[in-house]
Motif scaffolding. Sequence first.
Motif, PDB file in Angstrom:
ATOM      1  N   CYS A  26       0.859  -1.190   0.000  1.00  0.00           N
ATOM      2  CA  CYS A  26       0.000   0.000   0.000  1.00  0.00           C
ATOM      3  C   CYS A  26       0.889   1.232   0.000  1.00  0.00           C
ATOM      4  CB  CYS A  26      -0.901   0.002   1.229  1.00  0.00           C
ATOM      5  SG  CYS A  26      -1.872   1.519   1.403  1.00  0.00           S
ATOM      6  N   THR A  27       0.642   2.107  -0.956  1.00  0.00           N
ATOM      7  CA  THR A  27       1.447   3.324  -1.064  1.00  0.00           C
ATOM      8  C   THR A  27       0.608   4.568  -0.750  1.00  0.00           C
ATOM      9  OG1 THR A  27       0.971   3.252  -3.425  1.00  0.00           O
ATOM     10  CG2 THR A  27       3.093   2.378  -2.733  1.00  0.00           C
ATOM     11  N   CYS A  28      -0.590   4.348  -0.206  1.00  0.00           N
ATOM     12  CA  CYS A  28      -1.457   5.499   0.096  1.00  0.00           C
ATOM     13  C   CYS A  28      -0.865   6.360   1.205  1.00  0.00           C
ATOM     14  CB  CYS A  28      -2.826   5.019   0.570  1.00  0.00           C
ATOM     15  SG  CYS A  28      -3.723   4.078  -0.654  1.00  0.00           S
TER      16      CYS A  28
ATOM     17  N   TYR B  65      -9.512   1.252   6.285  1.00  0.00           N
ATOM     18  CA  TYR B  65      -8.897   1.470   4.974  1.00  0.00           C
ATOM     19  C   TYR B  65      -9.887   1.140   3.854  1.00  0.00           C
ATOM     20  CZ  TYR B  65      -5.596   1.137   1.123  1.00  0.00           C
ATOM     21  OH  TYR B  65      -4.945   1.308  -0.070  1.00  0.00           O
TER      22      TYR B  65
ATOM     23  N   CYS C 179      -5.549   0.105  -2.642  1.00  0.00           N
ATOM     24  CA  CYS C 179      -4.412  -0.666  -3.185  1.00  0.00           C
ATOM     25  C   CYS C 179      -4.710  -2.167  -3.278  1.00  0.00           C
ATOM     26  CB  CYS C 179      -3.161  -0.447  -2.335  1.00  0.00           C
ATOM     27  SG  CYS C 179      -2.510   1.229  -2.474  1.00  0.00           S
TER      28      CYS C 179
HETATM   29 ZN    ZN Z   1      -2.882   2.080  -0.517  1.00  0.00          ZN
END
Ligand code: ZN
Length: 293
Positions: free
Chosen positions: A98-100, A125, A129
Amino acid sequence: MTFRTRFAPSPTGPLHLGHAYSALLAHDMAVRSGGVFLLRIEDIDRSRARAQWEAQITDDLHWLGVRWPAPVLRQSEQMARYEAALETLWACGLLYPCTCKRRDILAAASAPQEGVTFGPDGPVYPGTCRRRPTGPRPRDAALRLNMAAAVAGLEIAFDEEGPAHRGRIRVPAQALIDTVGDVVLARRDMGTSYHLSVVVDDAAQGITHVVRGEDLFEATQIHVVLQRLLGLPTPAYHHHGLIRDEAGKRLAKRDDARAIAAFRTEGATPADIRAMVGLAPSADHIGSAITRS
Ligand code: ZN
Ligand code: GLU
């Protein structure tokens, strides 16, 4: 089975009254049942953990009459074991990168059609992603647990012995999906997380009873999911009430006026601290001369 418990402070500030209560309660329970009390230093957050806080916490605990056998488990020295647990979960297809950013999550979670639910780790969440195709495991992203996949077919339950929720606690899979969601198990900056580390370490230290504050009750369901997935035993839990100030506010770590060190400077005795947190005097270990040095 021998009673084994632990006290697991994060060395990010002084030991305050709330910590002292937690440590003394767990230590008393171990002493009374002829069991074992262990110390674990939860120092995975390298940006906040300080050696001087660990030294101060250890010194305050000794002064309070709390004793533990060596070795002290330091989480910063256990990274290989957390990594092995992450590899296991990754191999099962239960993790995704996850890059959020925090603000993206809040924005997505509060979109009109979504509605925000707050779980133990903040807003649930929204799954952005999770929907992306996953390649090899990246080393520069957080890893989240796909909760729906994780809890499929699992029975999530634990024994609670604390005053507020006593009994067998059963958590429906749907509740985990809806109100906890895809929690982060490896933070980008840490390579692990509180949830993953605590589960791996409770098993490594053979903990049969987890004694800790009521503020962690909601996190326990996550820990039980991880125990099931990793094939680890589930200890009994005792979530105790929190020590509050006169205004009923929870004591924060930064509330240095409540630091045990401050009470010591003012001349308080270990017996005074026990009385302040509502624990009976304990002749078996508090009365000895060593604890007053
Ligand atoms: Zn993410
Ligand atoms: N390190 C955690 C804290 O100081 C305690 C974790 C636990 O007892 O499970 O709040």
